[in-house]
Design a protein around this motif. Structure first.
Motif, PDB file in Angstrom:
ATOM      1  N   THR A  57       0.930  -1.240  -0.033  1.00  0.00           N
ATOM      2  CA  THR A  57       0.082   0.020  -0.181  1.00  0.00           C
ATOM      3  C   THR A  57       0.966   1.179  -0.079  1.00  0.00           C
ATOM      4  O   THR A  57       0.765   2.140  -0.851  1.00  0.00           O
ATOM      5  N   LEU A  58       1.876   1.405   0.851  1.00  0.00           N
ATOM      6  CA  LEU A  58       2.771   2.204   0.814  1.00  0.00           C
ATOM      7  C   LEU A  58       3.489   2.482  -0.401  1.00  0.00           C
ATOM      8  O   LEU A  58       3.983   3.664  -0.789  1.00  0.00           O
ATOM      9  N   SER A  59       3.928   1.386  -0.922  1.00  0.00           N
ATOM     10  CA  SER A  59       4.737   1.476  -2.130  1.00  0.00           C
ATOM     11  C   SER A  59       3.873   1.999  -3.267  1.00  0.00           C
ATOM     12  O   SER A  59       4.307   2.897  -3.977  1.00  0.00           O
ATOM     13  N   ASN A  60       2.510   1.573  -3.401  1.00  0.00           N
ATOM     14  CA  ASN A  60       1.731   2.313  -4.397  1.00  0.00           C
ATOM     15  C   ASN A  60       1.376   3.558  -4.070  1.00  0.00           C
ATOM     16  O   ASN A  60       1.347   4.472  -5.122  1.00  0.00           O
ATOM     17  N   LEU A  61       1.643   3.966  -2.874  1.00  0.00           N
ATOM     18  CA  LEU A  61       1.221   5.462  -2.707  1.00  0.00           C
ATOM     19  C   LEU A  61       2.339   6.233  -3.299  1.00  0.00           C
ATOM     20  O   LEU A  61       2.032   7.343  -3.842  1.00  0.00           O
ATOM     21  N   LEU A  62       3.711   5.914  -2.782  1.00  0.00           N
ATOM     22  CA  LEU A  62       4.703   6.568  -3.679  1.00  0.00           C
ATOM     23  C   LEU A  62       4.708   6.645  -5.152  1.00  0.00           C
ATOM     24  O   LEU A  62       4.980   7.566  -5.726  1.00  0.00           O
ATOM     25  N   VAL A  69       4.431  14.823  -6.348  1.00  0.00           N
ATOM     26  CA  VAL A  69       5.832  15.162  -5.374  1.00  0.00           C
ATOM     27  C   VAL A  69       6.554  16.171  -6.306  1.00  0.00           C
ATOM     28  O   VAL A  69       6.922  17.290  -5.676  1.00  0.00           O
ATOM     29  N   ILE A  70       6.708  15.860  -7.476  1.00  0.00           N
ATOM     30  CA  ILE A  70       7.632  16.560  -8.218  1.00  0.00           C
ATOM     31  C   ILE A  70       7.008  18.133  -8.491  1.00  0.00           C
ATOM     32  O   ILE A  70       7.632  18.878  -8.190  1.00  0.00           O
ATOM     33  N   LEU A  71       5.842  17.864  -9.089  1.00  0.00           N
ATOM     34  CA  LEU A  71       4.975  19.251  -8.999  1.00  0.00           C
ATOM     35  C   LEU A  71       5.054  20.328  -7.802  1.00  0.00           C
ATOM     36  O   LEU A  71       5.279  21.205  -7.945  1.00  0.00           O
ATOM     37  N   THR A  72       4.942  19.531  -6.465  1.00  0.00           N
ATOM     38  CA  THR A  72       4.760  20.184  -5.243  1.00  0.00           C
ATOM     39  C   THR A  72       6.176  20.900  -4.760  1.00  0.00           C
ATOM     40  O   THR A  72       6.149  21.970  -4.521  1.00  0.00           O
ATOM     41  N   VAL A  73       7.219  20.234  -5.193  1.00  0.00           N
ATOM     42  CA  VAL A  73       8.633  20.721  -4.995  1.00  0.00           C
ATOM     43  C   VAL A  73       8.615  22.123  -5.774  1.00  0.00           C
ATOM     44  O   VAL A  73       9.106  23.043  -5.302  1.00  0.00           O
ATOM     45  N   ILE A 189       9.619  -0.093  -5.893  1.00  0.00           N
ATOM     46  CA  ILE A 189       9.553   1.308  -6.199  1.00  0.00           C
ATOM     47  C   ILE A 189       9.741   1.400  -7.966  1.00  0.00           C
ATOM     48  O   ILE A 189       9.784   0.137  -8.473  1.00  0.00           O
ATOM     49  N   THR A 190       9.782   2.372  -8.510  1.00  0.00           N
ATOM     50  CA  THR A 190      10.013   2.623  -9.881  1.00  0.00           C
ATOM     51  C   THR A 190      11.077   3.702  -9.868  1.00  0.00           C
ATOM     52  O   THR A 190      11.500   4.388  -9.048  1.00  0.00           O
ATOM     53  N   PRO A 191      11.770   3.735 -11.175  1.00  0.00           N
ATOM     54  CA  PRO A 191      12.790   4.669 -11.403  1.00  0.00           C
ATOM     55  C   PRO A 191      12.158   6.246 -11.014  1.00  0.00           C
ATOM     56  O   PRO A 191      12.798   7.229 -10.854  1.00  0.00           O
ATOM     57  N   GLY A 192      10.778   6.365 -11.514  1.00  0.00           N
ATOM     58  CA  GLY A 192      10.121   7.449 -11.140  1.00  0.00           C
ATOM     59  C   GLY A 192      10.089   7.925  -9.770  1.00  0.00           C
ATOM     60  O   GLY A 192      10.209   9.183  -9.498  1.00  0.00           O
ATOM     61  N   VAL A 193       9.999   6.919  -8.963  1.00  0.00           N
ATOM     62  CA  VAL A 193       9.915   7.301  -7.423  1.00  0.00           C
ATOM     63  C   VAL A 193      11.579   7.694  -7.132  1.00  0.00           C
ATOM     64  O   VAL A 193      11.764   8.613  -6.406  1.00  0.00           O
ATOM     65  N   LEU A 302      -2.580  13.960   0.568  1.00  0.00           N
ATOM     66  CA  LEU A 302      -3.700  13.862  -0.726  1.00  0.00           C
ATOM     67  C   LEU A 302      -3.898  12.512  -1.499  1.00  0.00           C
ATOM     68  O   LEU A 302      -4.869  12.181  -1.688  1.00  0.00           O
ATOM     69  N   GLY A 303      -2.670  11.858  -1.530  1.00  0.00           N
ATOM     70  CA  GLY A 303      -2.673  10.531  -2.098  1.00  0.00           C
ATOM     71  C   GLY A 303      -3.191   9.517  -1.337  1.00  0.00           C
ATOM     72  O   GLY A 303      -3.985   8.612  -1.959  1.00  0.00           O
TER      73      GLY A 303
END
Length: 344
Positions: A57-62, A69-73, A189-193, A302-303
């Motif tokens: 669940t936490l992995s999918n959240l990320l 997250v990138i937009l928010t930064v 995780i993914t490379p995106g994370v 939010l996620g």
């Protein structure tokens, strides 16, 4: 000879001591509140629906919120200066549609990905020029860029553009297993994370360990004072919009890699989600105070809210915006209280 005796001042205790400590760390209160809400949501979700405190669940959240997250930064940089950027969602739409179409037309995928990021950079630079040198209000300047980006995306295509199955861009959305847990409870995780984590770490370093970061906070506190201190106000304001635009392009790469397609309606309302996450994370809309790590927590709030609504099944998806608005209102009021306390 009489000796002078001094009596040490009594230290405040109990509620007064707590109030004194909180007054010394007012800027951290909204961020602390976001952390408390996040933890409370996890506890509630586990008690009400179960299977929330799990690796998968936490992995999918990320994974599902890496682009947010990138937009928010990027929005954190802009809002810290007292500005705003409404163009990020439209930039993602134009950048992703253009990138996928170029890849399908035979362009080198890595060159197309670079172009996706540079499209965001160009939009950010245009917003920065309008704000800094033409003295257009950030709301109007970035609103114009939002309409421009959305229009260009619609000119390119009004139907979903699908990535080829063997496109290298899809590799950024490939899941990497870190821990093989029982049944399907794995850490993945993914490379995106990883990209999102690198962005967060770099932003934290820039904001808290460099002169540019100190200038960003100083501009948000008082732009006139920052200029009188000889800080590079003009260049820094340009850079924050360039950073926001560039990260929007990068978010387009990460999101497109996970979804495998792009279309002109992608990203509608995401600028509001990113702003909400930034504010929930403790960044003051007036600028000058906030933490990039708090913004990350806001994005995860939010996620996780979307996860809980999906798990419930009885709450309509439309209620997400209502709940987000309610949470945002609470944090705006908290910010007002913090500002009033700071003036005292």
């Amino acid at each position: 000879m009489s000796a002078l005796t001094t009596h040490p001042t009594a230290e405040p205790t109990g509620v007064r001591a707590l109030a004194k400590r909180l007054s010394l760390h007012l800027d951290t209160l909204p961020t602390a509140a976001a952390v408390v809400i996040f933890i409370g949501m996890i506890v509630y979700g586990e008690a009400a629906y179960g299977r929330i405190v799990q690796f998968n669940t936490l992995s999918n959240l990320l994974i599902n919120n890496a682009h947010l997250v990138i937009l928010t930064v990027g929005l954190t940089f802009v809002i810290l200066t007292g500005g705003i950027d409404l163009s990020v969602g439209a930039v993602i739409a134009f950048s992703s549609v253009a990138g996928v179409m170029l890849m399908n037309a035979g362009w080198n995928p890595w060159l197309a990905m670079l172009l996706m990021v540079l499209i965001g950079t160009a939009f950010g630079a245009a917003s920065g020029v309008l704000v800094q040198y033409f003295h257009v209000q950030p709301f109007i300047a970035t609103l114009a860029m939002m309409f421009l980006g959305r229009g260009l995306a619609s000119i390119l295509s009004t139907v979903p553009e699908r990535l080829a199955d063997d496109s290298p861009l899809r590799s950024l959305g490939t899941q990497i297993e870190i821990y093989d847990g029982p049944k399907v409870d794995d850490i993945v995780i993914t490379p995106g994370v990883i990209i999102a984590a690198i962005v967060v770490a770099a932003a934290f370093f820039v904001l808290h360990r460099t002169r540019t970061g100190r200038t960003v906070y100083a501009i948000g506190g008082s732009e006139q004072s920052a200029a009188l201190m000889g800080l590079p106000v003009a260049a820094t304001k340009m850079w924050v919009y360039i950073i926001s635009g560039t990260l929007s392009g990068l978010a387009a790469v990460v999101y497109t890699a996970r979804l495998g397609s792009a279309q002109n309606i992608t990203g509608i309302g995401w600028e509001l989600d990113a702003i909400a996450a930034t504010v929930i994370g403790g960044t003051l809309l007036t600028g000058g105070a906030g933490f990039v790590l708090g913004s990350v927590v806001g994005a995860l709030v939010l996620g996780l809210m979307n996860v809980l609504i999906t798990r419930d099944g009885g709450i309509p998806p439309e209620a997400t915006t209502i709940i987000t608005g309610g949470i945002l209102l609470v944090f705006v009021l908290l910010q007002r209280a913090v500002l009033a306390r700071r003036r005292e």
